[in-house]
Design a protein around this motif. Structure first.
Motif, PDB file in Angstrom:
ATOM      1  N   ARG A 154       0.829  -1.213   0.000  1.00 15.64           N
ATOM      2  CA  ARG A 154       0.000   0.000   0.000  1.00 15.64           C
ATOM      3  C   ARG A 154       0.859   1.258   0.000  1.00 15.64           C
ATOM      4  O   ARG A 154       0.540   2.236  -0.684  1.00 15.64           O
ATOM      5  CB  ARG A 154      -0.934   0.018   1.219  1.00 15.64           C
ATOM      6  CG  ARG A 154      -1.875   1.223   1.237  1.00 15.64           C
ATOM      7  CD  ARG A 154      -2.772   1.233   2.447  1.00 15.64           C
ATOM      8  NE  ARG A 154      -2.022   1.442   3.684  1.00 15.64           N
ATOM      9  CZ  ARG A 154      -2.590   1.586   4.876  1.00 15.64           C
ATOM     10  NH1 ARG A 154      -3.911   1.523   5.000  1.00 15.64           N
ATOM     11  NH2 ARG A 154      -1.852   1.754   5.950  1.00 15.64           N
ATOM     12  N   LEU A 179       1.929   1.700  -3.635  1.00 23.21           N
ATOM     13  CA  LEU A 179       0.868   2.018  -4.581  1.00 23.21           C
ATOM     14  C   LEU A 179       0.164   3.337  -4.294  1.00 23.21           C
ATOM     15  O   LEU A 179      -0.492   3.893  -5.184  1.00 23.21           O
ATOM     16  CB  LEU A 179      -0.170   0.885  -4.597  1.00 23.21           C
ATOM     17  CG  LEU A 179       0.334  -0.472  -5.075  1.00 23.21           C
ATOM     18  CD1 LEU A 179      -0.798  -1.490  -5.037  1.00 23.21           C
ATOM     19  CD2 LEU A 179       0.916  -0.385  -6.471  1.00 23.21           C
ATOM     20  N   ARG A 180       0.297   3.868  -3.099  1.00 22.17           N
ATOM     21  CA  ARG A 180      -0.402   5.108  -2.799  1.00 22.17           C
ATOM     22  C   ARG A 180       0.331   6.334  -3.346  1.00 22.17           C
ATOM     23  O   ARG A 180      -0.227   7.427  -3.368  1.00 22.17           O
ATOM     24  CB  ARG A 180      -0.621   5.245  -1.290  1.00 22.17           C
ATOM     25  CG  ARG A 180       0.605   5.651  -0.492  1.00 22.17           C
ATOM     26  CD  ARG A 180       0.408   5.460   0.997  1.00 22.17           C
ATOM     27  NE  ARG A 180      -0.894   5.895   1.454  1.00 22.17           N
ATOM     28  CZ  ARG A 180      -1.382   5.660   2.687  1.00 22.17           C
ATOM     29  NH1 ARG A 180      -0.659   4.963   3.557  1.00 22.17           N
ATOM     30  NH2 ARG A 180      -2.555   6.095   3.035  1.00 22.17           N
ATOM     31  N   ARG A 239       0.854   5.296  -9.151  1.00 27.65           N
ATOM     32  CA  ARG A 239      -0.507   4.989  -9.590  1.00 27.65           C
ATOM     33  C   ARG A 239      -0.726   5.350 -11.056  1.00 27.65           C
ATOM     34  O   ARG A 239      -1.493   4.701 -11.758  1.00 27.65           O
ATOM     35  CB  ARG A 239      -1.516   5.744  -8.732  1.00 27.65           C
ATOM     36  CG  ARG A 239      -1.776   5.119  -7.385  1.00 27.65           C
ATOM     37  CD  ARG A 239      -2.926   5.809  -6.722  1.00 27.65           C
ATOM     38  NE  ARG A 239      -3.303   5.133  -5.491  1.00 27.65           N
ATOM     39  CZ  ARG A 239      -4.333   5.507  -4.744  1.00 27.65           C
ATOM     40  NH1 ARG A 239      -5.063   6.536  -5.095  1.00 27.65           N
ATOM     41  NH2 ARG A 239      -4.623   4.857  -3.649  1.00 27.65           N
ATOM     42  N   LEU A 256      -5.587  -5.734  -3.344  1.00 24.53           N
ATOM     43  CA  LEU A 256      -5.060  -4.393  -3.093  1.00 24.53           C
ATOM     44  C   LEU A 256      -4.749  -3.682  -4.411  1.00 24.53           C
ATOM     45  O   LEU A 256      -5.045  -2.491  -4.573  1.00 24.53           O
ATOM     46  CB  LEU A 256      -3.804  -4.481  -2.227  1.00 24.53           C
ATOM     47  CG  LEU A 256      -3.252  -3.155  -1.696  1.00 24.53           C
ATOM     48  CD1 LEU A 256      -4.298  -2.390  -0.910  1.00 24.53           C
ATOM     49  CD2 LEU A 256      -2.019  -3.410  -0.831  1.00 24.53           C
ATOM     50  N   TYR A 257      -4.165  -4.401  -5.349  1.00 23.66           N
ATOM     51  CA  TYR A 257      -3.839  -3.795  -6.641  1.00 23.66           C
ATOM     52  C   TYR A 257      -5.118  -3.369  -7.360  1.00 23.66           C
ATOM     53  O   TYR A 257      -5.182  -2.275  -7.941  1.00 23.66           O
ATOM     54  CB  TYR A 257      -3.056  -4.789  -7.496  1.00 23.66           C
ATOM     55  CG  TYR A 257      -2.427  -4.160  -8.717  1.00 23.66           C
ATOM     56  CD1 TYR A 257      -1.121  -3.697  -8.678  1.00 23.66           C
ATOM     57  CD2 TYR A 257      -3.146  -4.012  -9.904  1.00 23.66           C
ATOM     58  CE1 TYR A 257      -0.532  -3.110  -9.789  1.00 23.66           C
ATOM     59  CE2 TYR A 257      -2.571  -3.425 -11.018  1.00 23.66           C
ATOM     60  CZ  TYR A 257      -1.267  -2.972 -10.949  1.00 23.66           C
ATOM     61  OH  TYR A 257      -0.697  -2.383 -12.045  1.00 23.66           O
ATOM     62  N   ARG A 263      -8.025  -2.546  -6.086  1.00 21.71           N
ATOM     63  CA  ARG A 263      -8.650  -1.381  -5.449  1.00 21.71           C
ATOM     64  C   ARG A 263      -7.862  -0.098  -5.691  1.00 21.71           C
ATOM     65  O   ARG A 263      -8.442   0.949  -5.972  1.00 21.71           O
ATOM     66  CB  ARG A 263      -8.795  -1.622  -3.947  1.00 21.71           C
ATOM     67  CG  ARG A 263      -9.822  -2.683  -3.603  1.00 21.71           C
ATOM     68  CD  ARG A 263     -10.162  -2.686  -2.132  1.00 21.71           C
ATOM     69  NE  ARG A 263     -11.051  -3.785  -1.798  1.00 21.71           N
ATOM     70  CZ  ARG A 263     -11.575  -3.970  -0.584  1.00 21.71           C
ATOM     71  NH1 ARG A 263     -11.277  -3.133   0.404  1.00 21.71           N
ATOM     72  NH2 ARG A 263     -12.373  -4.987  -0.363  1.00 21.71           N
ATOM     73  N   MET A 264      -6.541  -0.171  -5.584  1.00 13.02           N
ATOM     74  CA  MET A 264      -5.744   1.050  -5.627  1.00 13.02           C
ATOM     75  C   MET A 264      -5.405   1.498  -7.042  1.00 13.02           C
ATOM     76  O   MET A 264      -5.443   2.699  -7.343  1.00 13.02           O
ATOM     77  CB  MET A 264      -4.466   0.878  -4.808  1.00 13.02           C
ATOM     78  CG  MET A 264      -4.733   0.681  -3.325  1.00 13.02           C
ATOM     79  SD  MET A 264      -3.229   0.676  -2.314  1.00 13.02           S
ATOM     80  CE  MET A 264      -2.747   2.406  -2.411  1.00 13.02           C
ATOM     81  N   ARG A 268      -8.897   3.566  -5.177  1.00 13.65           N
ATOM     82  CA  ARG A 268      -9.279   3.792  -3.782  1.00 13.65           C
ATOM     83  C   ARG A 268      -8.267   3.127  -2.858  1.00 13.65           C
ATOM     84  O   ARG A 268      -7.900   1.967  -3.068  1.00 13.65           O
ATOM     85  CB  ARG A 268     -10.672   3.219  -3.509  1.00 13.65           C
ATOM     86  CG  ARG A 268     -11.188   3.520  -2.103  1.00 13.65           C
ATOM     87  CD  ARG A 268     -12.626   3.076  -1.934  1.00 13.65           C
ATOM     88  NE  ARG A 268     -12.765   1.637  -1.909  1.00 13.65           N
ATOM     89  CZ  ARG A 268     -12.558   0.882  -0.836  1.00 13.65           C
ATOM     90  NH1 ARG A 268     -12.156   1.435   0.306  1.00 13.65           N
ATOM     91  NH2 ARG A 268     -12.729  -0.423  -0.898  1.00 13.65           N
ATOM     92  N   THR A 269      -7.823   3.866  -1.844  1.00 16.06           N
ATOM     93  CA  THR A 269      -6.854   3.336  -0.888  1.00 16.06           C
ATOM     94  C   THR A 269      -7.580   2.763   0.321  1.00 16.06           C
ATOM     95  O   THR A 269      -8.273   3.503   1.030  1.00 16.06           O
ATOM     96  CB  THR A 269      -5.887   4.435  -0.425  1.00 16.06           C
ATOM     97  OG1 THR A 269      -5.189   4.957  -1.560  1.00 16.06           O
ATOM     98  CG2 THR A 269      -4.877   3.883   0.580  1.00 16.06           C
ATOM     99  N   SER A 304      -8.280   1.366   4.072  1.00 11.61           N
ATOM    100  CA  SER A 304      -7.781   1.697   5.412  1.00 11.61           C
ATOM    101  C   SER A 304      -7.032   0.503   5.988  1.00 11.61           C
ATOM    102  O   SER A 304      -7.120  -0.624   5.471  1.00 11.61           O
ATOM    103  CB  SER A 304      -8.947   2.047   6.328  1.00 11.61           C
ATOM    104  OG  SER A 304      -9.769   0.899   6.546  1.00 11.61           O
TER     105      SER A 304
END
Length: 203
Positions: free
Chosen positions: A103, A106-107, A112, A173-174, A176-177, A182-183, A185
């Motif tokens: 995360r 990717l954030r 991104r 995770l990939y 979603r981000m 979207r990151t 929580s």
């Protein structure tokens, strides 16, 4: 490729000033990533990269023979920023550690924007596909080490389908981000880690 690694060396020397080689290389790397994120690889200009870094185009060609070689070097240099997750002694917490580190990578807004373009270019170019494959293999090696530790501890069976497991680890995770943007929580990551651990035990 964590945020602090990309942001830590933004200071650029005045045009014409002597710049230590390692510092200038870092500046060129960041400028390349910024240009790639803004325009895409196909439209990326080495002249603009040099200008962003406060350097001449010759500084690039002294280091890299082509735009593709530059991209390969940038991605290779940033690879070690994703370290092997710590050994927590339990599968679920190991998976959570893996997700937290992923995360953090990717954030970053540059990552991104670059990753989807990297995959698109890989679909069009065999040279970029080779680079993309190498980057993916390095990431999978981290996941493979996590799985091997879990098997050695008895948390996962020796018959584990490792390739399937390596696909599963980053997938949620990939998606979603990078795909949705979207990151999740940390609470959501804990839920994902629990679901992944349960799924891994069934492979």
């Amino acid at each position: 490729m964590e945020r602090n690694r990309l942001d830590e060396k933004k200071t650029r020397a005045p045009s014409g000033a002597a710049v230590p080689s390692a510092v200038l290389t870092e500046q060129l790397y960041r400028a390349f990533l910024e240009e790639w994120a803004e325009r895409g690889f196909a439209a990326l200009s080495l002249e603009r990269v040099a200008a962003r870094a406060g350097a001449g185009k010759a500084a690039i060609y002294r280091r890299f023979p082509s735009k593709l070689a530059f991209a390969d070097a940038v991605l290779d240099a940033l690879g070690p920023s994703v370290a092997l997750p710590e050994d927590t002694g339990a599968l679920e917490s190991d998976v959570l550690s893996f997700l937290l580190r992923l995360r953090a990578v990717l954030r970053h807004p540059l990552v991104r924007r670059i990753l989807p373009d990297l995959h698109a270019e890989a679909a069009r170019s065999k040279e970029m596909r080779a680079i993309n494959t190498r980057v993916a293999a390095a990431r999978r090696d981290l996941g493979r080490a996590l799985l091997d530790r879990a098997v050695a501890r008895g948390d996962l069976p020796h018959s584990l389908d490792r390739e399937h497991a390596l696909d599963l680890l980053p997938a949620t995770l990939y998606w979603r981000m990078v795909v949705i943007g979207r990151t999740p929580s940390t609470k959501e990551l804990r839920t994902i880690a629990s679901s992944l651990s349960a799924a891994l035990r069934r492979l």
